[in-house]
Design a protein around this motif. Structure first.
Motif, short mmCIF file in Angstrom:
data_model
loop_
_atom_site.label_atom_id
_atom_site.label_comp_id
_atom_site.label_asym_id
_atom_site.label_seq_id
_atom_site.Cartn_x
_atom_site.Cartn_y
_atom_site.Cartn_z
N LEU A 174 -10.81 8.33 -11.89
CA LEU A 174 -10.00 7.33 -11.19
C LEU A 174 -10.58 6.21 -10.77
O LEU A 174 -10.09 4.94 -11.00
N ALA A 175 -11.97 6.16 -10.54
CA ALA A 175 -12.81 4.93 -10.15
C ALA A 175 -13.03 4.19 -11.46
O ALA A 175 -12.96 3.04 -11.62
N GLU A 176 -12.92 4.84 -12.67
CA GLU A 176 -13.35 4.12 -13.77
C GLU A 176 -12.07 3.26 -14.13
O GLU A 176 -12.30 2.10 -14.65
N SER A 177 -10.88 3.59 -13.71
CA SER A 177 -9.61 2.93 -14.29
C SER A 177 -9.39 1.78 -13.13
O SER A 177 -8.89 0.93 -13.26
N GLY A 178 -9.76 1.99 -11.88
CA GLY A 178 -9.69 1.44 -11.01
C GLY A 178 -8.29 1.21 -10.29
O GLY A 178 -7.93 0.22 -9.76
N ARG A 179 -7.51 2.25 -10.72
CA ARG A 179 -5.94 2.29 -10.37
C ARG A 179 -5.65 3.15 -9.16
O ARG A 179 -4.44 3.02 -8.58
N GLY A 180 -6.66 4.08 -8.83
CA GLY A 180 -6.03 5.16 -7.99
C GLY A 180 -7.22 5.99 -7.24
O GLY A 180 -8.57 5.64 -7.45
N PHE A 181 -6.78 6.66 -6.18
CA PHE A 181 -7.67 7.61 -5.40
C PHE A 181 -7.21 8.78 -5.25
O PHE A 181 -5.78 9.08 -5.27
N ILE A 182 -8.04 9.80 -5.02
CA ILE A 182 -7.47 11.10 -4.83
C ILE A 182 -7.64 11.74 -3.40
O ILE A 182 -8.87 11.34 -2.81
N GLU A 183 -6.84 12.56 -2.67
CA GLU A 183 -7.29 13.22 -1.50
C GLU A 183 -6.65 14.49 -1.32
O GLU A 183 -5.62 14.96 -1.76
N HIS A 184 -7.51 15.40 -0.73
CA HIS A 184 -7.17 16.74 -0.60
C HIS A 184 -6.45 16.89 0.69
O HIS A 184 -6.76 16.59 1.86
N VAL A 185 -5.21 17.38 0.58
CA VAL A 185 -4.18 17.52 1.73
C VAL A 185 -4.01 18.63 2.40
O VAL A 185 -3.66 19.02 3.72
N ASN A 186 -4.33 19.67 1.63
CA ASN A 186 -4.00 21.15 1.92
C ASN A 186 -5.01 22.08 1.10
O ASN A 186 -5.46 21.85 0.07
N ASP A 187 -4.55 23.55 1.25
CA ASP A 187 -5.17 24.42 0.33
C ASP A 187 -4.90 24.27 -1.19
O ASP A 187 -3.88 24.63 -1.39
N GLY A 188 -5.75 23.49 -1.85
CA GLY A 188 -5.73 23.43 -3.28
C GLY A 188 -4.55 22.31 -3.47
O GLY A 188 -4.33 22.37 -4.74
N ASP A 189 -4.03 21.70 -2.53
CA ASP A 189 -3.20 20.73 -2.81
C ASP A 189 -3.64 19.34 -2.80
O ASP A 189 -4.41 19.01 -1.69
N PHE A 190 -3.37 18.34 -3.55
CA PHE A 190 -4.02 17.11 -3.55
C PHE A 190 -2.90 16.10 -3.77
O PHE A 190 -1.76 16.49 -4.27
N ILE A 191 -3.12 14.90 -3.47
CA ILE A 191 -2.19 13.69 -3.86
C ILE A 191 -3.22 12.55 -4.45
O ILE A 191 -4.44 12.39 -4.00
N ILE A 192 -2.49 11.97 -5.62
CA ILE A 192 -3.33 10.94 -6.17
C ILE A 192 -2.25 9.68 -5.82
O ILE A 192 -0.83 9.84 -6.11
N ILE A 193 -2.74 8.58 -5.50
CA ILE A 193 -2.00 7.53 -5.44
C ILE A 193 -2.64 6.42 -6.50
O ILE A 193 -3.59 5.91 -6.24
N PHE A 194 -1.56 6.13 -7.32
CA PHE A 194 -1.92 4.93 -8.28
C PHE A 194 -1.22 3.53 -7.76
O PHE A 194 -0.12 3.69 -7.28
N SER A 195 -2.25 2.47 -7.77
CA SER A 195 -1.67 1.23 -7.30
C SER A 195 -1.86 0.43 -8.64
O SER A 195 -2.87 0.12 -8.92
N PHE A 196 -0.70 -0.28 -9.06
CA PHE A 196 -0.55 -1.42 -10.18
C PHE A 196 -0.34 -2.55 -9.80
O PHE A 196 -0.31 -3.43 -10.82
N GLY A 197 -0.21 -2.83 -8.64
CA GLY A 197 -0.26 -4.28 -8.03
C GLY A 197 0.92 -5.10 -8.81
O GLY A 197 2.14 -4.48 -8.72
N PHE A 198 0.88 -6.11 -9.47
CA PHE A 198 1.96 -6.85 -10.17
C PHE A 198 2.02 -6.48 -11.48
O PHE A 198 2.82 -7.15 -12.33
N SER A 199 1.25 -5.49 -12.23
CA SER A 199 1.37 -4.88 -13.48
C SER A 199 2.58 -4.20 -13.25
O SER A 199 2.11 -2.63 -13.38
N ALA A 200 3.71 -4.33 -13.61
CA ALA A 200 4.86 -3.69 -13.46
C ALA A 200 5.54 -3.06 -14.74
O ALA A 200 6.47 -2.42 -14.76
N SER A 201 4.88 -3.20 -15.81
CA SER A 201 5.24 -2.71 -16.98
C SER A 201 5.30 -1.13 -17.04
O SER A 201 4.51 -0.44 -16.72
N THR A 202 6.58 -0.68 -17.24
CA THR A 202 6.63 1.00 -17.25
C THR A 202 6.09 1.40 -18.20
O THR A 202 5.21 2.61 -17.98
N LEU A 203 5.71 1.20 -19.38
CA LEU A 203 5.10 1.58 -20.59
C LEU A 203 3.46 1.76 -20.28
O LEU A 203 2.64 2.77 -20.18
#
Length: 289
Positions: free
Chosen positions: A221-250
């Motif tokens: 995720l650091a290589e792409s510079g778009r997101g980070f990961i967090e461990h929220v529970n046993d074996g469960d994680f959340i990744i949040i991607f942020s694209f700012g003003f790059s809103a192209s769905t594709l």
């Protein structure tokens, strides 16, 4: 623990004299080798990784000044003691400039003098090691605190505890996270067969697996510079991607799926596990996540 000492001098008689001048081991030192010049010393480093090098300054092939320069550049933790004759004052001066912590004059060499200089080197080495341990400890404390802050932030975000965008932005800054609050994708990640893994691994080994999972994913995720990961529970994680003003769905879809694919490949290759990924739609504003 005895400190390892390497003796470098082209005079075999001098090397022998140094080796027999004191009871090395009873004073907390061990001679790990003796060689005839700087070039031989460098070649010998693979066999003996010394804590202290006692080197003559005036030698053929590679003199003491060149050896000290090499050590300062490649092995800066090694403490260097210069060894010189009466007429080698210029060498002594250069050795001190290059990083030798002290010097021995051959014509004044006694057991007491040698021990005094060795103990000076030991004190310097021990001080640096304590400082390094302190820095490492402080860094571990900082990382641990940062992990807790980030975990708290993500948990509160998921549970919708933030009243407005300003509160989220303030917490992001406090957590050391630099992400834009526009055009987000949230990915829920679950390690497959996690209950089985809990039975298979000891708690310590399971924690190491989780950490490695986080490291592998975080690096991608650091290589792409778009997101980070967090461990929220046993074996469960959340990744949040942020694209700012790059809103192209594709563009967003390709980037997210590419990173997920790389994470899947990495954890299978290095940890021999798989995970399931649930991807949200593109969310224009973090308050809508």
């Amino acid at each position: 623990m005895a400190l390892k000492v390497l003796i470098v001098d082209d005079d075999m008689v001098m090397r022998t004299s140094l080796k027999t001048l004191i009871d090395w081991e009873n004073n907390g030192y061990v001679i790990c080798g003796d060689v005839a010049n700087g070039s031989a010393a460098i070649a010998f480093m693979n066999k003996c990784q010394p804590d202290i090098v006692i080197t003559d300054m005036n030698m053929p092939v590679m003199d003491g000044v060149a050896l000290i320069e090499y050590l300062q550049e490649n092995m800066p933790h090694v403490k260097i003691i210069a060894l010189s004759g009466y007429d080698d004052f210029d060498y002594v001066r250069q050795s001190m400039k290059k990083g030798a912590i002290d010097y021995l004059l051959k014509h004044k060499l006694t057991a007491d003098v040698l021990l005094e200089v060795l103990n000076t080197a030991r004190a310097s080495l021990m001080k640096e090691r304590r400082e390094m341990d302190d820095r490492r400890f402080r860094q571990e404390i900082l990382e641990s605190a940062t992990d807790i802050i980030r975990h708290t932030f993500v948990t509160k975000l998921i549970e919708g505890e933030y009243p407005d965008e300003e509160s989220i932005a303030a917490e992001l800054k406090y957590a050391g996270l630099d992400i834009n609050l526009r055009n987000l994708v949230v990915v829920a990640v679950e390690i497959d067969d996690y209950p089985f893994l809990k039975e298979k691994y000891k708690p310590k080994d399971l924690s190491r697996l989780i950490k490695t999972f986080m490291d592998l994913s975080g690096n991608i995720l650091a290589e792409s510079g778009r997101g980070f990961i967090e461990h929220v529970n046993d074996g469960d994680f959340i990744i949040i991607f942020s694209f700012g003003f790059s809103a192209s769905t594709l563009f967003v879809s390709n980037r997210v799926m590419n990173d997920i694919s790389r994470i899947k490949t990495s954890i299978k290759r290095y940890l021999n596990i798989t995970a399931s990924f649930g991807v949200s739609k593109l969310v224009p504003n973090i308050m809508d996540a």
